[in-house]
Write an enzyme that holds these catalytic residues in place. Structure first.
Site, short mmCIF file in Angstrom:
data_model
loop_
_atom_site.label_atom_id
_atom_site.label_comp_id
_atom_site.label_asym_id
_atom_site.label_seq_id
_atom_site.Cartn_x
_atom_site.Cartn_y
_atom_site.Cartn_z
N ASP A 24 52.14 -26.04 -15.70
CA ASP A 24 51.60 -25.46 -16.92
C ASP A 24 52.60 -25.81 -18.01
OD1 ASP A 24 49.61 -24.19 -18.34
OD2 ASP A 24 50.43 -22.18 -18.07
N PHE A 32 48.61 -37.64 -25.59
CA PHE A 32 47.49 -36.70 -25.61
C PHE A 32 47.97 -35.35 -26.09
CE2 PHE A 32 49.50 -36.52 -21.49
CZ PHE A 32 49.49 -35.18 -21.14
N GLY A 33 47.05 -34.42 -26.25
CA GLY A 33 47.42 -33.07 -26.69
C GLY A 33 48.07 -33.08 -28.06
N ARG A 69 57.71 -33.03 -19.36
CA ARG A 69 57.05 -33.25 -18.07
C ARG A 69 57.92 -34.15 -17.17
NH1 ARG A 69 52.52 -33.96 -20.11
NH2 ARG A 69 51.94 -31.78 -19.97
#
Length: 191
Positions: free
Chosen positions: A68, A148-149, A177
């Site tokens: 998450d 992305f995001g 990440r």
């Protein structure tokens, strides 16, 4: 070693596969023919990651991991946080999320932010967590088409360009990440 990645997000799957390379085999939920959204009912990234990993581990009796990720903006008291993907609504639209964020920061001088990723691993029934952070600032406008995001509005520390203006290789050297995934890899390599 084979591990299921408990995420339906194709972008996250691709990014983690790039980071992991051939160090171990990642099985997608698609390969398990699982198409549902796993609920994220908790108020922390850690709890949501653990919940998703445990959900898939229990359902399929596999070793798996989930993650998450939240964007925490100082001037917004840590928002959007656990609601990062749903900041502008349940449809999880990245453009709408970024637009809402830029409007919220319009009159703010403090644009400091960080991405935080928590990976939860369920291995032989035991839970382990790994955290990675990327510090930076929120740009005034969107820039770049990669990633992305929120990548088009996040400028990592010691950089003058957004994640979306970087190559995947460059982003994966410094991202939240990457840092969390590297801790996972290091842990697995010691087994």
């Amino acid at each position: 070693m084979k591990l299921v990645f408990a995420s339906g997000n194709k972008n996250k799957l691709k990014e983690i596969q790039q980071i992991v390379g051939n160090q171990f085999e990642i099985i997608s939920l698609n390969e398990l023919n699982f198409k549902e959204d796993i609920p994220e009912p908790y108020e922390t990234l850690e709890e949501n990651a653990l919940h998703k990993a445990q959900f898939i581990a229990n359902k399929f009796k596999v070793n798996c991991f989930a993650e998450d990720t939240g964007l925490l903006v100082e001037a917004l008291n840590g928002a959007p946080g656990v609601y990062t993907a749903r900041y502008a609504g349940d449809e999880k639209n990245a453009d709408n999320n970024m637009s809402k964020l830029l409007v919220a920061l319009k009159d703010k001088n403090n644009r400091a932010a960080k991405f935080k990723t928590v990976i939860a691993l369920i291995l032989e029934g035991e839970a382990h967590t790994f955290t990675g952070e990327a510090l930076g600032v929120i740009a005034e406008t969107k820039s770049g088409v990669a990633g992305f995001g929120y990548d088009p509005v996040f400028i990592p520390s010691q950089n003058s360009i957004t994640f979306a203006e970087m190559s995947a290789i460059d982003k994966n050297k410094i991202s939240h990440r990457k840092k969390a995934t590297q801790k996972l890899i290091n842990f697995l390599n010691k087994l």
